[in-house]
Design a protein around this motif. Structure first.
Motif, mmCIF file in Angstrom:
data_model
loop_
_atom_site.group_PDB
_atom_site.id
_atom_site.type_symbol
_atom_site.label_atom_id
_atom_site.label_comp_id
_atom_site.label_asym_id
_atom_site.label_seq_id
_atom_site.Cartn_x
_atom_site.Cartn_y
_atom_site.Cartn_z
ATOM 1 N N VAL A 13 7.004 31.875 -4.948
ATOM 2 C CA VAL A 13 6.363 32.089 -3.651
ATOM 3 C C VAL A 13 7.475 32.567 -2.733
ATOM 4 C CG1 VAL A 13 5.172 31.011 -1.710
ATOM 5 C CG2 VAL A 13 4.689 30.237 -4.037
ATOM 6 N N TYR A 14 7.194 33.552 -1.891
ATOM 7 C CA TYR A 14 8.250 33.992 -0.967
ATOM 8 C C TYR A 14 7.741 33.969 0.473
ATOM 9 C CZ TYR A 14 12.182 36.247 1.106
ATOM 10 O OH TYR A 14 13.284 36.485 1.884
ATOM 11 N N PRO A 15 8.492 33.284 1.381
ATOM 12 C CA PRO A 15 9.662 32.474 1.058
ATOM 13 C C PRO A 15 9.249 31.210 0.323
ATOM 14 C CG PRO A 15 9.177 32.290 3.393
ATOM 15 C CD PRO A 15 8.222 33.301 2.853
ATOM 16 N N PRO A 16 10.076 30.759 -0.639
ATOM 17 C CA PRO A 16 9.708 29.580 -1.428
ATOM 18 C C PRO A 16 9.654 28.325 -0.568
ATOM 19 C CG PRO A 16 11.982 30.230 -1.873
ATOM 20 C CD PRO A 16 11.392 31.294 -1.005
ATOM 21 N N ARG A 17 8.732 27.399 -0.937
ATOM 22 C CA ARG A 17 8.537 26.201 -0.111
ATOM 23 C C ARG A 17 8.760 24.915 -0.894
ATOM 24 N NH1 ARG A 17 4.416 29.644 1.988
ATOM 25 N NH2 ARG A 17 3.031 29.041 0.290
ATOM 26 N N SER A 18 8.191 24.814 -2.088
ATOM 27 C CA SER A 18 8.256 23.561 -2.835
ATOM 28 C C SER A 18 9.462 23.547 -3.764
ATOM 29 C CB SER A 18 6.966 23.359 -3.632
ATOM 30 O OG SER A 18 6.840 24.378 -4.605
ATOM 31 N N GLY A 19 9.765 22.350 -4.311
ATOM 32 C CA GLY A 19 10.952 22.187 -5.134
ATOM 33 C C GLY A 19 11.044 23.172 -6.276
ATOM 34 N N GLY A 20 9.944 23.311 -7.055
ATOM 35 C CA GLY A 20 9.975 24.207 -8.201
ATOM 36 C C GLY A 20 10.192 25.649 -7.826
ATOM 37 N N THR A 21 9.460 26.129 -6.823
ATOM 38 C CA THR A 21 9.598 27.537 -6.441
ATOM 39 C C THR A 21 10.933 27.803 -5.755
ATOM 40 O OG1 THR A 21 8.390 27.153 -4.361
ATOM 41 C CG2 THR A 21 7.112 27.903 -6.256
ATOM 42 N N LEU A 22 11.492 26.816 -5.067
ATOM 43 C CA LEU A 22 12.809 26.991 -4.451
ATOM 44 C C LEU A 22 13.867 27.265 -5.518
ATOM 45 C CD1 LEU A 22 12.606 24.165 -1.787
ATOM 46 C CD2 LEU A 22 13.182 26.534 -1.264
ATOM 47 N N ARG A 23 13.879 26.447 -6.567
ATOM 48 C CA ARG A 23 14.857 26.651 -7.638
ATOM 49 C C ARG A 23 14.580 27.972 -8.369
ATOM 50 N NH1 ARG A 23 18.532 23.730 -10.836
ATOM 51 N NH2 ARG A 23 18.727 24.558 -12.958
ATOM 52 N N TYR A 24 13.328 28.183 -8.692
ATOM 53 C CA TYR A 24 12.941 29.354 -9.487
ATOM 54 C C TYR A 24 13.352 30.656 -8.800
ATOM 55 C CZ TYR A 24 9.763 32.064 -12.568
ATOM 56 O OH TYR A 24 9.227 32.938 -13.471
ATOM 57 N N TYR A 25 13.072 30.766 -7.515
ATOM 58 C CA TYR A 25 13.423 31.999 -6.809
ATOM 59 C C TYR A 25 14.930 32.112 -6.568
ATOM 60 C CZ TYR A 25 14.038 35.514 -3.247
ATOM 61 O OH TYR A 25 14.503 36.618 -2.561
ATOM 62 N N HIS A 26 15.537 31.084 -5.994
ATOM 63 C CA HIS A 26 16.918 31.227 -5.518
ATOM 64 C C HIS A 26 17.931 31.384 -6.655
ATOM 65 C CE1 HIS A 26 16.258 30.936 -1.269
ATOM 66 N NE2 HIS A 26 15.575 29.806 -1.401
ATOM 67 N N ILE A 27 17.765 30.649 -7.749
ATOM 68 C CA ILE A 27 18.700 30.797 -8.880
ATOM 69 C C ILE A 27 18.704 32.242 -9.376
ATOM 70 C CG2 ILE A 27 18.981 30.265 -11.341
ATOM 71 C CD1 ILE A 27 20.135 28.040 -9.838
ATOM 72 N N TYR A 28 17.529 32.809 -9.588
ATOM 73 C CA TYR A 28 17.474 34.153 -10.177
ATOM 74 C C TYR A 28 17.738 35.250 -9.159
ATOM 75 C CZ TYR A 28 16.065 31.655 -14.278
ATOM 76 O OH TYR A 28 16.058 30.787 -15.338
ATOM 77 N N ASN A 29 17.445 34.989 -7.912
ATOM 78 C CA ASN A 29 17.845 35.943 -6.880
ATOM 79 C C ASN A 29 19.363 36.077 -6.846
ATOM 80 O OD1 ASN A 29 17.432 37.671 -4.555
ATOM 81 N ND2 ASN A 29 18.146 35.972 -3.298
ATOM 82 N N GLN A 30 20.066 34.956 -6.952
ATOM 83 C CA GLN A 30 21.532 34.994 -6.989
ATOM 84 C C GLN A 30 22.032 35.661 -8.277
ATOM 85 O OE1 GLN A 30 23.676 34.090 -4.640
ATOM 86 N NE2 GLN A 30 22.307 33.060 -3.218
ATOM 87 N N LEU A 31 21.431 35.320 -9.411
ATOM 88 C CA LEU A 31 21.878 35.886 -10.688
ATOM 89 C C LEU A 31 21.619 37.379 -10.801
ATOM 90 C CD1 LEU A 31 20.898 33.228 -13.397
ATOM 91 C CD2 LEU A 31 23.201 33.929 -12.707
ATOM 92 N N SER A 32 20.664 37.889 -10.009
ATOM 93 C CA SER A 32 20.349 39.324 -10.104
ATOM 94 C C SER A 32 21.462 40.214 -9.560
ATOM 95 C CB SER A 32 19.033 39.628 -9.373
ATOM 96 O OG SER A 32 19.162 39.432 -7.970
ATOM 97 N N ALA A 33 22.500 39.612 -8.980
ATOM 98 C CA ALA A 33 23.686 40.387 -8.600
ATOM 99 C C ALA A 33 24.513 40.740 -9.837
ATOM 100 C CB ALA A 33 24.538 39.591 -7.613
ATOM 101 N N TYR A 34 24.275 40.023 -10.954
ATOM 102 C CA TYR A 34 25.084 40.216 -12.160
ATOM 103 C C TYR A 34 24.282 40.688 -13.368
ATOM 104 C CZ TYR A 34 27.606 36.883 -9.220
ATOM 105 O OH TYR A 34 28.193 36.241 -8.162
ATOM 106 N N TYR A 35 22.955 40.401 -13.363
ATOM 107 C CA TYR A 35 22.096 40.778 -14.487
ATOM 108 C C TYR A 35 20.817 41.412 -13.943
ATOM 109 C CZ TYR A 35 24.927 36.999 -16.536
ATOM 110 O OH TYR A 35 25.950 36.187 -16.923
ATOM 111 N N ASP A 36 20.131 42.133 -14.816
ATOM 112 C CA ASP A 36 18.802 42.643 -14.500
ATOM 113 C C ASP A 36 17.795 41.556 -14.900
ATOM 114 O OD1 ASP A 36 17.235 45.433 -13.973
ATOM 115 O OD2 ASP A 36 16.185 44.199 -15.446
ATOM 116 N N ILE A 37 17.101 41.005 -13.911
ATOM 117 C CA ILE A 37 16.262 39.813 -14.121
ATOM 118 C C ILE A 37 14.774 40.159 -14.037
ATOM 119 C CG2 ILE A 37 15.696 37.493 -13.319
ATOM 120 C CD1 ILE A 37 18.550 37.512 -14.120
#
Length: 389
Positions: A13-37
């Motif tokens: 969900v954007y912007p993410p609100r709950s615990g699961g969506t917060l982790r799910y979005y932010h971890i991969y948003n950060q990792l997309s600087a190094y990999y194609d996600i």
């Protein structure tokens, strides 16, 4: 740039609100600087879509399969709510579904496969038969969580299926990320995997997003709880309404999030049920309440709400269970209370404004120094880069 495919049973969900969506979005948003996600998620509706967050970060939200209703009808029970979609998704993963078609297409062009939970494991039928690394990026020790909160016997029949899938993931994945040392030890104890491959990827925050705090704007003390429509949160809301509100009539309890859904309209003058709030509303709430409370008694993983409360500089009163996995120190980073004395502790700590602010400042520094999505993603990258691809 290496391509990563991530399987999950719920969408962002954007912007993410709950615990699961917060982790799910932010971890991969950060990792997309190094990999194609590419995130391959299950839509909550009967229509799907594709969201392009950036040139290297996208999500396919696959619509509910026509088989979903057929399978859910067979096991539907009025007492089963939260568990239903998880059980149905386990059963669907053995069928020729729309999600499977997406997975088969995206698998071909992916270098690494990541599972966010054990529930969709059966879709990954090539696991163990190819040379692509597999990663389990766990949100919780899912079997132990289900064992705690799946109450109805119809749901509990499926606990062993959760156990078998998670055991297979933990034992056979090339890398497993746990969100705390407590969860890491839990995996080691129950599944006996190679301990060298179980790494830490804690939950985090974006410390710079909070508004400047302006508590004490009214005559009443405002205590905040926020949470998604999730069994441990619902139990907490019931405890606040049935116990804390009566024992602390001088405190205004503000409850936000979809955890309010089960309760309708509050009949108590010192309880506000706000329901689902937008991200800007959440930031405003965090800036103006006097204290945050987290009287949770069951669950697994690490409460993101605890991390967020502290990161925003809000004094926090929590059960030890609500503060689990963070190595917080009572009366230094937060205030600890048990179920039996929560009301008394709440009234006590609210009398000492100076102590409240001192502990809040220390808790804020501790969290912002040690827990961020950027640092968690950096830990993942370091470990992923060591895999043979």
């Amino acid at each position: 740039m290496k391509k990563i495919l991530v399987l999950n049973h719920f969408p962002t969900v954007y912007p993410p609100r709950s615990g699961g969506t917060l982790r799910y979005y932010h971890i991969y948003n950060q990792l997309s600087a190094y990999y194609d996600i590419t995130l391959l998620s299950q839509s909550l509706s009967h229509s799907g879509d594709m969201v392009q967050f950036s040139p290297t970060f996208r999500e396919y939200r696959v619509q509910k399969d026509p088989l979903y209703k057929q399978i859910s009808t067979r096991i539907q029970n009025r007492e089963i709510n939260y568990e239903l979609s998880l059980i149905v998704n386990m059963k669907l993963s053995r069928r020729a579904t729309i999600y499977k078609q997406y997975y088969d297409d995206l698998y071909e062009e992916s270098d690494i496969i990541i599972h966010e939970s054990p529930y969709l494991l059966r879709y990954d039928r090539y696991m163990g038969a190819d040379h692509k690394p597999r990663i389990y990026n766990s949100h919780n020790h899912e079997y132990l969580l289900a064992e705690q909160i799946w109450k109805h016997e119809t749901a509990r029949i499926h606990l062993q299926a959760v156990y078998r899938r998670e055991k297979k993931l933990v034992q056979e994945a090339d890398l497993v990320f746990a969100i705390s040392e407590m969860e890491r030890n839990s995996f080691l104890s129950l599944y006996n995997p190679d301990p060298q491959k179980i790494k830490l990827a804690p939950n985090g925050v974006n410390p710079g997003e909070w508004y400047q705090r302006k508590p004490g704007s009214g005559t009443e003390i405002k205590a905040l709880f926020i949470g998604a429509n999730y069994p441990p949160n619902i139990e907490t809301v019931r405890y606040i309404i049935d116990h804390l509100a009566d024992q602390c009539p001088e405190i205004q309890f503000i409850i936000a999030g979809t955890c309010c859904k089960a309760f309708g309209i509050s009949t108590k003058s010192n309880v506000q049920l706000l329901g689902k709030v937008r991200h800007e509303q959440k930031l405003e709430l965090f800036a103006h309440v006097d204290i945050a409370i987290n009287p949770v008694f069951v669950g697994a993983g690490v409460n993101i709400k605890t991390i967020e409360f502290l990161s925003a500089g809000i004094p926090l009163l929590s059960t030890p269970f609500g503060a689990r996995g963070l190595n917080l120190v009572d009366s230094k980073h937060y205030f600890r209370a048990e179920k039996e004395d929560f009301a008394d502790k709440l009234k006590l700590v609210c009398r000492d404004e100076q102590q409240l602010q001192k502990v809040a400042a220390q808790g804020q520094k501790y969290i912002n120094d040690n827990y961020s999505w950027f640092e968690s993603a950096k830990n993942l990258k370091k470990e992923i880069d060591q895999l043979k691809i």
